[in-house]
Design a protein around this motif. Sequence first.
Motif, mmCIF file in Angstrom:
data_model
loop_
_atom_site.group_PDB
_atom_site.id
_atom_site.type_symbol
_atom_site.label_atom_id
_atom_site.label_comp_id
_atom_site.label_asym_id
_atom_site.label_seq_id
_atom_site.Cartn_x
_atom_site.Cartn_y
_atom_site.Cartn_z
ATOM 1 N N ASP A 188 25.065 -64.762 30.858
ATOM 2 C CA ASP A 188 25.248 -63.323 31.519
ATOM 3 C C ASP A 188 23.884 -62.979 32.267
ATOM 4 O O ASP A 188 24.176 -61.810 32.876
ATOM 5 C CB ASP A 188 25.214 -62.380 30.129
ATOM 6 N N TYR B 127 18.393 -64.026 36.653
ATOM 7 C CA TYR B 127 17.713 -62.725 36.547
ATOM 8 C C TYR B 127 16.814 -63.031 35.142
ATOM 9 O O TYR B 127 17.317 -63.802 34.203
ATOM 10 C CB TYR B 127 18.328 -61.340 36.216
ATOM 11 N N LYS C 25 18.319 -58.396 31.572
ATOM 12 C CA LYS C 25 19.574 -57.561 31.779
ATOM 13 C C LYS C 25 19.558 -56.224 32.672
ATOM 14 O O LYS C 25 19.813 -55.852 33.602
ATOM 15 C CB LYS C 25 20.345 -57.391 30.342
ATOM 16 N N ASP C 26 18.154 -55.574 32.331
ATOM 17 C CA ASP C 26 17.825 -54.236 32.851
ATOM 18 C C ASP C 26 17.557 -54.482 34.483
ATOM 19 O O ASP C 26 18.085 -53.731 35.388
ATOM 20 C CB ASP C 26 16.587 -53.802 32.366
ATOM 21 N N LEU D 246 18.800 -57.131 36.258
ATOM 22 C CA LEU D 246 20.081 -57.300 36.802
ATOM 23 C C LEU D 246 20.882 -56.254 36.971
ATOM 24 O O LEU D 246 21.502 -56.069 38.314
ATOM 25 C CB LEU D 246 20.965 -58.364 35.934
ATOM 26 N N SER D 247 21.083 -55.228 36.134
ATOM 27 C CA SER D 247 21.865 -53.907 36.390
ATOM 28 C C SER D 247 21.141 -53.017 37.394
ATOM 29 O O SER D 247 22.273 -52.329 38.256
ATOM 30 C CB SER D 247 22.030 -53.243 35.191
ATOM 31 N N LYS D 248 19.950 -53.092 37.786
ATOM 32 C CA LYS D 248 19.598 -52.534 38.986
ATOM 33 C C LYS D 248 20.059 -52.949 40.278
ATOM 34 O O LYS D 248 20.203 -52.139 41.271
ATOM 35 C CB LYS D 248 17.860 -52.367 38.781
ATOM 36 N N GLU E 111 22.258 -55.877 41.098
ATOM 37 C CA GLU E 111 23.624 -56.389 41.287
ATOM 38 C C GLU E 111 24.737 -55.576 40.950
ATOM 39 O O GLU E 111 24.881 -54.595 40.200
ATOM 40 C CB GLU E 111 23.953 -57.577 40.317
ATOM 41 N N ALA F 187 28.427 -53.903 40.018
ATOM 42 C CA ALA F 187 29.051 -54.275 38.751
ATOM 43 C C ALA F 187 30.303 -55.336 39.038
ATOM 44 O O ALA F 187 30.656 -56.020 38.009
ATOM 45 C CB ALA F 187 29.697 -52.714 38.138
ATOM 46 N N VAL G 131 29.027 -58.715 38.866
ATOM 47 C CA VAL G 131 28.581 -58.936 37.482
ATOM 48 C C VAL G 131 29.820 -59.431 36.446
ATOM 49 O O VAL G 131 29.726 -60.414 35.778
ATOM 50 C CB VAL G 131 27.975 -58.123 36.863
ATOM 51 N N ASN G 132 30.686 -58.636 36.652
ATOM 52 C CA ASN G 132 32.179 -58.899 36.161
ATOM 53 C C ASN G 132 32.969 -59.899 36.568
ATOM 54 O O ASN G 132 33.829 -60.445 36.080
ATOM 55 C CB ASN G 132 32.807 -57.550 35.894
#
Length: 113
Positions: free
Chosen positions: A61, A84, A87-88, A90-92, A94, A96, A99-100
Amino acid sequence: MSQAQQIKVSDKAEALVENLKENKVIGRKEIKIKVYHIGSPTPSRADIRKAISSFIGAKEDLVVIRKINTGYGAGISEATIHVYSEKDVLSKFEPAHLVNRGNKAKTQGEASG
């Protein structure tokens, strides 16, 4: 220059790491690979993600496949991948939808099976 590292993606596809760069400021590894799948279709994002995560030693993930380019009829694809550390982070960085992407087939298969 050292030899390119080889990764087995699937039974019919292998990849060579062309460039592996660690971006310490962001906290990710940026990888460019060339996937050889002559005589078979382009490997799925899930297959590539699984192969890269085992190669790097990261959780699946935390691996994001930015793009896969395949020339018409060539049987060779180029992929850009980010791995990455958290996870934090990555969310900044990439979007969504990236990622999905590739996870939908997995969730649909689980729902029907």
